[in-house]
Motif scaffolding. Structure first.
Motif, PDB file in Angstrom:
ATOM      1  N   MET A   1      22.952  56.147  52.646  1.00 15.32           N
ATOM      2  CA  MET A   1      21.504  56.217  52.619  1.00 15.32           C
ATOM      3  C   MET A   1      21.035  56.171  51.166  1.00 15.32           C
ATOM      4  O   MET A   1      21.507  56.931  50.334  1.00 15.32           O
ATOM      5  N   ARG A   2      20.094  55.266  50.895  1.00 12.23           N
ATOM      6  CA  ARG A   2      19.525  55.185  49.544  1.00 12.23           C
ATOM      7  C   ARG A   2      18.433  56.237  49.391  1.00 12.23           C
ATOM      8  O   ARG A   2      17.654  56.477  50.304  1.00 12.23           O
ATOM      9  N   ARG A   3      18.439  56.855  48.222  1.00  7.84           N
ATOM     10  CA  ARG A   3      17.459  57.898  47.926  1.00  7.84           C
ATOM     11  C   ARG A   3      16.527  57.400  46.822  1.00  7.84           C
ATOM     12  O   ARG A   3      16.993  56.947  45.781  1.00  7.84           O
ATOM     13  N   TYR A   4      15.232  57.498  47.100  1.00 11.38           N
ATOM     14  CA  TYR A   4      14.205  57.024  46.171  1.00 11.38           C
ATOM     15  C   TYR A   4      13.331  58.183  45.716  1.00 11.38           C
ATOM     16  O   TYR A   4      12.900  59.000  46.535  1.00 11.38           O
ATOM     17  N   LEU A   5      13.063  58.231  44.425  1.00 12.40           N
ATOM     18  CA  LEU A   5      12.077  59.151  43.875  1.00 12.40           C
ATOM     19  C   LEU A   5      10.817  58.338  43.627  1.00 12.40           C
ATOM     20  O   LEU A   5      10.837  57.385  42.841  1.00 12.40           O
ATOM     21  N   VAL A   6       9.743  58.673  44.316  1.00 11.95           N
ATOM     22  CA  VAL A   6       8.466  57.990  44.146  1.00 11.95           C
ATOM     23  C   VAL A   6       7.579  58.873  43.283  1.00 11.95           C
ATOM     24  O   VAL A   6       7.300  60.021  43.645  1.00 11.95           O
ATOM     25  N   VAL A   7       7.151  58.353  42.135  1.00 11.49           N
ATOM     26  CA  VAL A   7       6.315  59.110  41.202  1.00 11.49           C
ATOM     27  C   VAL A   7       4.945  58.441  41.154  1.00 11.49           C
ATOM     28  O   VAL A   7       4.825  57.278  40.768  1.00 11.49           O
ATOM     29  N   ALA A   8       3.934  59.181  41.567  1.00 12.18           N
ATOM     30  CA  ALA A   8       2.569  58.652  41.584  1.00 12.18           C
ATOM     31  C   ALA A   8       1.605  59.815  41.658  1.00 12.18           C
ATOM     32  O   ALA A   8       1.983  60.930  42.025  1.00 12.18           O
ATOM     33  N   ASN A   9       0.357  59.533  41.339  1.00  8.10           N
ATOM     34  CA  ASN A   9      -0.690  60.533  41.530  1.00  8.10           C
ATOM     35  C   ASN A   9      -1.891  59.837  42.143  1.00  8.10           C
ATOM     36  O   ASN A   9      -1.957  59.683  43.350  1.00  8.10           O
ATOM     37  N   HIS A  93      17.718  68.840  40.064  1.00 11.05           N
ATOM     38  CA  HIS A  93      18.111  69.368  41.368  1.00 11.05           C
ATOM     39  C   HIS A  93      18.444  68.301  42.405  1.00 11.05           C
ATOM     40  O   HIS A  93      18.963  68.631  43.463  1.00 11.05           O
ATOM     41  N   HIS A  94      18.119  67.045  42.120  1.00  6.24           N
ATOM     42  CA  HIS A  94      18.309  65.974  43.098  1.00  6.24           C
ATOM     43  C   HIS A  94      18.896  64.736  42.424  1.00  6.24           C
ATOM     44  O   HIS A  94      18.681  64.516  41.241  1.00  6.24           O
ATOM     45  N   VAL A  95      19.574  63.934  43.230  1.00  7.60           N
ATOM     46  CA  VAL A  95      20.138  62.668  42.753  1.00  7.60           C
ATOM     47  C   VAL A  95      19.450  61.545  43.512  1.00  7.60           C
ATOM     48  O   VAL A  95      19.277  61.625  44.735  1.00  7.60           O
ATOM     49  N   PHE A  96      19.075  60.490  42.798  1.00  8.46           N
ATOM     50  CA  PHE A  96      18.387  59.355  43.401  1.00  8.46           C
ATOM     51  C   PHE A  96      19.087  58.065  43.004  1.00  8.46           C
ATOM     52  O   PHE A  96      19.751  58.000  41.973  1.00  8.46           O
ATOM     53  N   ASP A  97      18.879  57.041  43.822  1.00 10.66           N
ATOM     54  CA  ASP A  97      19.407  55.715  43.522  1.00 10.66           C
ATOM     55  C   ASP A  97      18.406  54.870  42.748  1.00 10.66           C
ATOM     56  O   ASP A  97      18.791  53.897  42.095  1.00 10.66           O
ATOM     57  N   GLU A  98      17.136  55.233  42.848  1.00  9.20           N
ATOM     58  CA  GLU A  98      16.080  54.455  42.189  1.00  9.20           C
ATOM     59  C   GLU A  98      14.843  55.320  42.036  1.00  9.20           C
ATOM     60  O   GLU A  98      14.563  56.177  42.877  1.00  9.20           O
ATOM     61  N   ILE A  99      14.106  55.061  40.973  1.00  5.35           N
ATOM     62  CA  ILE A  99      12.807  55.701  40.767  1.00  5.35           C
ATOM     63  C   ILE A  99      11.748  54.625  40.918  1.00  5.35           C
ATOM     64  O   ILE A  99      11.854  53.557  40.298  1.00  5.35           O
ATOM     65  N   ILE A 100      10.754  54.893  41.741  1.00  7.79           N
ATOM     66  CA  ILE A 100       9.624  53.988  41.921  1.00  7.79           C
ATOM     67  C   ILE A 100       8.428  54.659  41.267  1.00  7.79           C
ATOM     68  O   ILE A 100       7.992  55.731  41.702  1.00  7.79           O
TER      69      ILE A 100
END
Length: 140
Positions: A1-9, A93-100
């Motif tokens: 499973m790919r894990r994504y961190l989505v950063v937005a406001n 605290h977390h590991v991601f495959d990509e940051i969006i």
């Protein structure tokens, strides 16, 4: 499973970002963590820290619901008002495959003036995908 961190406001929930989530979900099993830095909006120079956090929490909750409607596995959090610090805190605290990273275009984007894209690229070992919203905030 790919894990994504989505950063937005303020661009959270825009069609540009929902399209990206759809694309990721279609590519295979995915999990998204929505991070909303509690930055005050650029048009509210007198906003308090509490008001900025409340607005960020509301946006995060709405985005989590919207991502779920697209079939995404998702959770979220509100972070530090400084977006690079907010990302650093989550990465502890977390590991991601990509940051969006979702921003307004150059000009109205405070995050681009802070060179956030390049700062995250230097700070992280995973790819940073930068997507640009139109000039209108997606979620109020």
């Amino acid at each position: 499973m790919r894990r994504y961190l989505v950063v937005a406001n303020q661009t959270l929930g825009g069609e540009h970002l929902l399209d990206k989530v759809r694309e990721c979900v279609a590519a295979g099993p995915s999990h998204f963590h929505v991070l909303v830095p509690a930055s005050p909006p650029h048009d509210h120079l007198t906003a308090t820290e509490g008001q900025a956090r409340t607005a960020a929490e509301r946006r995060m909750e709405e985005a989590v619901a919207a991502f779920r409607q697209l079939g995404a596995e998702v959770d979220g959090s509100v972070g530090d008002a400084r977006p690079a610090q907010a990302v650093a805190d989550v990465l502890r605290h977390h590991v991601f495959d990509e940051i969006i990273l979702s921003t307004f275009p150059a000009g109205p984007s405070r995050w681009l003036r802070q060179d956030l894209v390049h700062r995250l690229e230097r700070m992280c070992t995973v790819p940073v995908t930068h997507i640009v919203a139109d000039r209108t905030p997606a979620l109020q």
